[in-house]
Scaffold this motif. Structure first.
Motif, PDB file in Angstrom:
ATOM      1  N   ASN A   1       0.833  -1.212   0.000  1.00  0.00           N
ATOM      2  CA  ASN A   1       0.000   0.000   0.000  1.00  0.00           C
ATOM      3  C   ASN A   1       0.865   1.259   0.000  1.00  0.00           C
ATOM      4  OD1 ASN A   1       0.789   0.559   2.639  1.00  0.00           O
ATOM      5  ND2 ASN A   1      -1.266   0.607   3.452  1.00  0.00           N
ATOM      6  N   ALA A   2       0.211   2.397  -0.126  1.00  0.00           N
ATOM      7  CA  ALA A   2       0.944   3.638  -0.395  1.00  0.00           C
ATOM      8  C   ALA A   2       1.866   4.080   0.727  1.00  0.00           C
ATOM      9  CB  ALA A   2      -0.042   4.761  -0.721  1.00  0.00           C
ATOM     10  N   GLY A   3       1.717   3.529   1.925  1.00  0.00           N
ATOM     11  CA  GLY A   3       2.628   3.867   3.009  1.00  0.00           C
ATOM     12  C   GLY A   3       2.193   5.042   3.847  1.00  0.00           C
ATOM     13  N   GLN A   4       1.025   5.609   3.552  1.00  0.00           N
ATOM     14  CA  GLN A   4       0.559   6.756   4.321  1.00  0.00           C
ATOM     15  C   GLN A   4      -0.396   6.306   5.415  1.00  0.00           C
ATOM     16  OE1 GLN A   4      -1.679   7.882   0.469  1.00  0.00           O
ATOM     17  NE2 GLN A   4      -2.699   9.077   2.056  1.00  0.00           N
ATOM     18  N   VAL A   5      -0.241   6.858   6.606  1.00  0.00           N
ATOM     19  CA  VAL A   5      -1.172   6.646   7.703  1.00  0.00           C
ATOM     20  C   VAL A   5      -1.840   8.013   7.885  1.00  0.00           C
ATOM     21  CG1 VAL A   5      -1.447   5.646  10.002  1.00  0.00           C
ATOM     22  CG2 VAL A   5       0.562   5.079   8.643  1.00  0.00           C
ATOM     23  N   SER A   6      -2.874   8.229   7.069  1.00  0.00           N
ATOM     24  CA  SER A   6      -3.364   9.587   6.832  1.00  0.00           C
ATOM     25  C   SER A   6      -4.692   9.832   7.522  1.00  0.00           C
ATOM     26  CB  SER A   6      -3.496   9.832   5.327  1.00  0.00           C
ATOM     27  OG  SER A   6      -4.176   8.751   4.696  1.00  0.00           O
ATOM     28  N   PHE A   7      -4.632  10.049   8.814  1.00  0.00           N
ATOM     29  CA  PHE A   7      -5.840  10.244   9.622  1.00  0.00           C
ATOM     30  C   PHE A   7      -6.632  11.468   9.149  1.00  0.00           C
ATOM     31  CE2 PHE A   7      -2.134   8.931  12.176  1.00  0.00           C
ATOM     32  CZ  PHE A   7      -2.496   7.623  12.430  1.00  0.00           C
ATOM     33  N   GLY A   8      -5.975  12.577   8.988  1.00  0.00           N
ATOM     34  CA  GLY A   8      -6.662  13.801   8.590  1.00  0.00           C
ATOM     35  C   GLY A   8      -7.103  13.821   7.152  1.00  0.00           C
ATOM     36  N   PHE A   9      -6.567  12.897   6.347  1.00  0.00           N
ATOM     37  CA  PHE A   9      -6.894  12.854   4.922  1.00  0.00           C
ATOM     38  C   PHE A   9      -8.057  11.910   4.633  1.00  0.00           C
ATOM     39  CE2 PHE A   9      -5.922  11.844   0.394  1.00  0.00           C
ATOM     40  CZ  PHE A   9      -5.953  13.147  -0.089  1.00  0.00           C
ATOM     41  N   SER A  10      -8.726  11.435   5.669  1.00  0.00           N
ATOM     42  CA  SER A  10      -9.813  10.479   5.505  1.00  0.00           C
ATOM     43  C   SER A  10     -11.034  11.176   4.911  1.00  0.00           C
ATOM     44  CB  SER A  10     -10.173   9.865   6.867  1.00  0.00           C
ATOM     45  OG  SER A  10      -9.058   9.205   7.428  1.00  0.00           O
ATOM     46  N   SER A  11     -11.313  10.895   3.657  1.00  0.00           N
ATOM     47  CA  SER A  11     -12.434  11.512   2.956  1.00  0.00           C
ATOM     48  C   SER A  11     -13.141  10.490   2.090  1.00  0.00           C
ATOM     49  CB  SER A  11     -11.960  12.671   2.066  1.00  0.00           C
ATOM     50  OG  SER A  11     -11.409  13.719   2.833  1.00  0.00           O
ATOM     51  N   PRO A  12     -14.461  10.602   1.953  1.00  0.00           N
ATOM     52  CA  PRO A  12     -15.203   9.673   1.098  1.00  0.00           C
ATOM     53  C   PRO A  12     -14.857   9.864  -0.381  1.00  0.00           C
ATOM     54  CG  PRO A  12     -16.678  10.829   2.619  1.00  0.00           C
ATOM     55  CD  PRO A  12     -15.354  11.537   2.657  1.00  0.00           C
ATOM     56  N   TRP A  13     -14.808   8.766  -1.096  1.00  0.00           N
ATOM     57  CA  TRP A  13     -14.660   8.858  -2.546  1.00  0.00           C
ATOM     58  C   TRP A  13     -15.948   9.388  -3.168  1.00  0.00           C
ATOM     59  CZ3 TRP A  13     -11.357   4.922  -5.609  1.00  0.00           C
ATOM     60  CH2 TRP A  13     -10.090   4.823  -5.034  1.00  0.00           C
ATOM     61  N   ALA A  14     -17.068   9.011  -2.580  1.00  0.00           N
ATOM     62  CA  ALA A  14     -18.361   9.481  -3.079  1.00  0.00           C
ATOM     63  C   ALA A  14     -18.564  10.915  -2.613  1.00  0.00           C
ATOM     64  CB  ALA A  14     -19.479   8.582  -2.567  1.00  0.00           C
ATOM     65  N   ALA A  15     -18.394  11.866  -3.523  1.00  0.00           N
ATOM     66  CA  ALA A  15     -18.461  13.274  -3.170  1.00  0.00           C
ATOM     67  C   ALA A  15     -19.211  14.037  -4.250  1.00  0.00           C
ATOM     68  CB  ALA A  15     -17.044  13.846  -3.015  1.00  0.00           C
ATOM     69  N   PRO A  16     -19.776  15.186  -3.918  1.00  0.00           N
ATOM     70  CA  PRO A  16     -20.421  16.002  -4.945  1.00  0.00           C
ATOM     71  C   PRO A  16     -19.439  16.320  -6.076  1.00  0.00           C
ATOM     72  CG  PRO A  16     -20.937  16.837  -2.754  1.00  0.00           C
ATOM     73  CD  PRO A  16     -19.894  15.781  -2.569  1.00  0.00           C
ATOM     74  N   GLY A  17     -19.904  16.181  -7.295  1.00  0.00           N
ATOM     75  CA  GLY A  17     -19.058  16.465  -8.448  1.00  0.00           C
ATOM     76  C   GLY A  17     -18.319  15.268  -9.001  1.00  0.00           C
ATOM     77  N   ILE A  18     -18.250  14.177  -8.250  1.00  0.00           N
ATOM     78  CA  ILE A  18     -17.516  12.997  -8.718  1.00  0.00           C
ATOM     79  C   ILE A  18     -18.140  12.390  -9.988  1.00  0.00           C
ATOM     80  CG2 ILE A  18     -17.013  10.570  -8.150  1.00  0.00           C
ATOM     81  CD1 ILE A  18     -14.965  12.507  -7.067  1.00  0.00           C
ATOM     82  N   PRO A  19     -19.466  12.289 -10.101  1.00  0.00           N
ATOM     83  CA  PRO A  19     -20.023  11.731 -11.345  1.00  0.00           C
ATOM     84  C   PRO A  19     -19.558  12.489 -12.593  1.00  0.00           C
ATOM     85  CG  PRO A  19     -21.715  11.803  -9.656  1.00  0.00           C
ATOM     86  CD  PRO A  19     -20.528  12.547  -9.104  1.00  0.00           C
ATOM     87  N   GLN A  20     -19.529  13.826 -12.513  1.00  0.00           N
ATOM     88  CA  GLN A  20     -19.079  14.613 -13.656  1.00  0.00           C
ATOM     89  C   GLN A  20     -17.591  14.401 -13.918  1.00  0.00           C
ATOM     90  OE1 GLN A  20     -20.839  15.633 -11.063  1.00  0.00           O
ATOM     91  NE2 GLN A  20     -22.654  16.772 -11.745  1.00  0.00           N
ATOM     92  N   LYS A  21     -16.806  14.336 -12.837  1.00  0.00           N
ATOM     93  CA  LYS A  21     -15.375  14.097 -13.005  1.00  0.00           C
ATOM     94  C   LYS A  21     -15.119  12.722 -13.610  1.00  0.00           C
ATOM     95  CE  LYS A  21     -13.747  16.995  -9.165  1.00  0.00           C
ATOM     96  NZ  LYS A  21     -13.037  16.990  -7.853  1.00  0.00           N
ATOM     97  N   ALA A  22     -15.907  11.721 -13.181  1.00  0.00           N
ATOM     98  CA  ALA A  22     -15.708  10.359 -13.674  1.00  0.00           C
ATOM     99  C   ALA A  22     -15.897  10.287 -15.187  1.00  0.00           C
ATOM    100  CB  ALA A  22     -16.675   9.409 -12.980  1.00  0.00           C
ATOM    101  N   VAL A  23     -16.853  11.057 -15.708  1.00  0.00           N
ATOM    102  CA  VAL A  23     -17.065  11.081 -17.161  1.00  0.00           C
ATOM    103  C   VAL A  23     -15.841  11.662 -17.861  1.00  0.00           C
ATOM    104  CG1 VAL A  23     -18.451  12.069 -19.018  1.00  0.00           C
ATOM    105  CG2 VAL A  23     -19.571  11.221 -16.939  1.00  0.00           C
TER     106      VAL A  23
END
Length: 419
Positions: free
Chosen positions: A43-65
């Motif tokens: 894995n990437a090697g980061q233990v990123s407590f503060g960086f914990s964010s959902p992948w499902a976010a507003p705007g993601i459907p448009q970005k995915a296209v």
């Protein structure tokens, strides 16, 4: 109490550690010849407590296209005749709204911040070293639009008491000096000074050794878990290639493979494998290499520093359980590390790896009880398995023992999907 932990990745081994500390007789079962041989290996090697964010976010459907037509996109979808993929994508899309994002972000940060306290205490108690560094994480922005968008995340970080600082372009090299060698690439960054880095494979192996030698935990390797049987509202036994195993309590920590075993018990786990890739390359110029972890927000690629190696992890690919190494994905993460730290490591000597991240549609892990009195879940951590492992395991040990949990467990159990 005898507890059988199914799975010897970082989540399974930390679960064994906390249960054994509470005096339970613990056995861990895994099909691999050692611990941390699958998703926890590279894995990437980061233990990123503060960086914990959902992948499902507003705007993601448009970005995915848009990403579908980009060569170096952070998300790729390999179309397959897979109803589970379609169901997962629809569930994920249903979470791409502001209310769901805020709810899921709070749940993730709640677990991650608890995990921060737990891994710090674990390191103090055990003395484990795993090429770890406690120097923070720097999220790098290439556009002003990205800087504006991070404001919502910063509000959640403030609410949860997570230290952070937004840096302009002139200050990012104060955190990562090597970035002074690539001026003009980034307009700013979000610095999370309390995040950490390290080798997850090394961490898990050394913790397993500690569990075995100090806490009496037993490990059964090269053992395929075939099915579970139940009777009168309880799990009765686990049937394996080495015979039938029984215990007083069972913990399922099988990552992306948890849904297969849960089906035997009529439990639907909305977990789908999201394929990730990493490169590990030797450091050739310390001054040109990262000192901790940077996350390139544009490409969603993390670059972490070990003692004399650089770990580059990124890309998300929906490709079912395919573990083949795609050279196009290597090209993307190679491009990013070459662009950000061009003089730091030797790409010609890089080790290329892939693994399956057990993702839930809301990005929140599944921790807690099931409809069976003696079956517990600790799975579905997505890209943050190591980050959340200690906090998840400690919380689960509280729940199994019937103690008042260290953090609020609301919204973490599989029951949140009942509707």
């Amino acid at each position: 109490m005898k507890v059988l932990v199914l799975g010897a990745g970082v989540v399974g081994v930390t679960t064994a550690y906390y249960l054994a500390r509470q005096g339970h007789e613990v056995k861990v079962v895994d099909r691999q010849p050692s611990v941390a041989m699958e998703t926890s290996y590279g894995n990437a090697g980061q233990v990123s407590f503060g960086f914990s964010s959902p992948w499902a976010a507003p705007g993601i459907p448009q970005k995915a296209v848009k990403w579908m037509f980009q060569e170096h996109a952070p998300l790729k979808i390999q179309p397959k005749m897979d109803s589970n993929m379609g169901r997962f994508m629809m569930q994920m899309l249903s979470n791409c709204n502001p209310d769901s994002y805020a709810l899921n972000k709070e749940r993730m940060v709640r677990v991650a911040e608890h995990s921060r306290a737990c891994i710090n205490a674990l390191r103090d108690e055990t003395g484990l070293r795993y090429e770890d560094r406690q120097r923070g994480l720097l999220q790098l922005f290439r556009t002003e639009k990205q800087v504006e968008a991070v404001g919502k995340d910063m509000k959640v970080l403030e609410q949860c008491g997570v230290r952070h600082e937004l840096l302009d372009a002139s200050r990012i090299a104060q955190v990562e000096p090597a970035l002074a060698r690539v001026p003009g690439k980034f307009v700013g960054g979000l610095h999370l000074p309390d995040d950490q880095t390290g080798d997850c494979h090394l961490f898990t192996n050394r913790l397993a050794d500690y569990c075995r030698e100090k806490l009496g935990v037993e490990f059964m390797f090269n053992t395929t878990i075939e099915r579970l049987t139940r009777v009168s509202g309880k799990v009765e036994a686990v049937h394996t290639s080495a015979g039938t195993l029984t215990a007083d309590a069972y913990v399922m920590a099988l990552g992306s493979y948890s849904p297969f075993l849960a089906r035997d018990l009529d439990i639907r786990l909305p977990i789908y494998p999201v394929k990730g890739y990493s490169l590990t390359l030797p450091v050739v110029d310390d001054g040109g290499a990262p000192q901790s972890t940077v996350m390139d927000e544009t490409f969603k690629v993390a670059i972490s520093r070990f003692d004399d190696r650089i770990r580059v992890g990124g890309t998300a690919e929906l490709a079912s359980y395919d573990l083949s190494l795609a050279e196009k994905r290597r090209a993307t993460i190679s491009m990013v590390v070459r662009d950000v730290f061009p003089e730091g490591g030797d790409l010609a000597k890089a080790e290329f790896w892939t693994g399956l991240r057990p993702m839930t549609p809301d990005s929140t892990p599944i921790i807690g009880a099931t409809k069976y009195d003696n079956l517990w879940l600790n799975t579905g951590h997505g890209t943050l398995g190591w980050t959340m492992s200690c906090g998840s395991a400690q919380l689960l040990s509280d729940l199994i023992d019937g103690r008042t949990p260290a953090i609020n467990p609301d919204g973490l159990a599989v029951s949140r999907y009942a509707a």
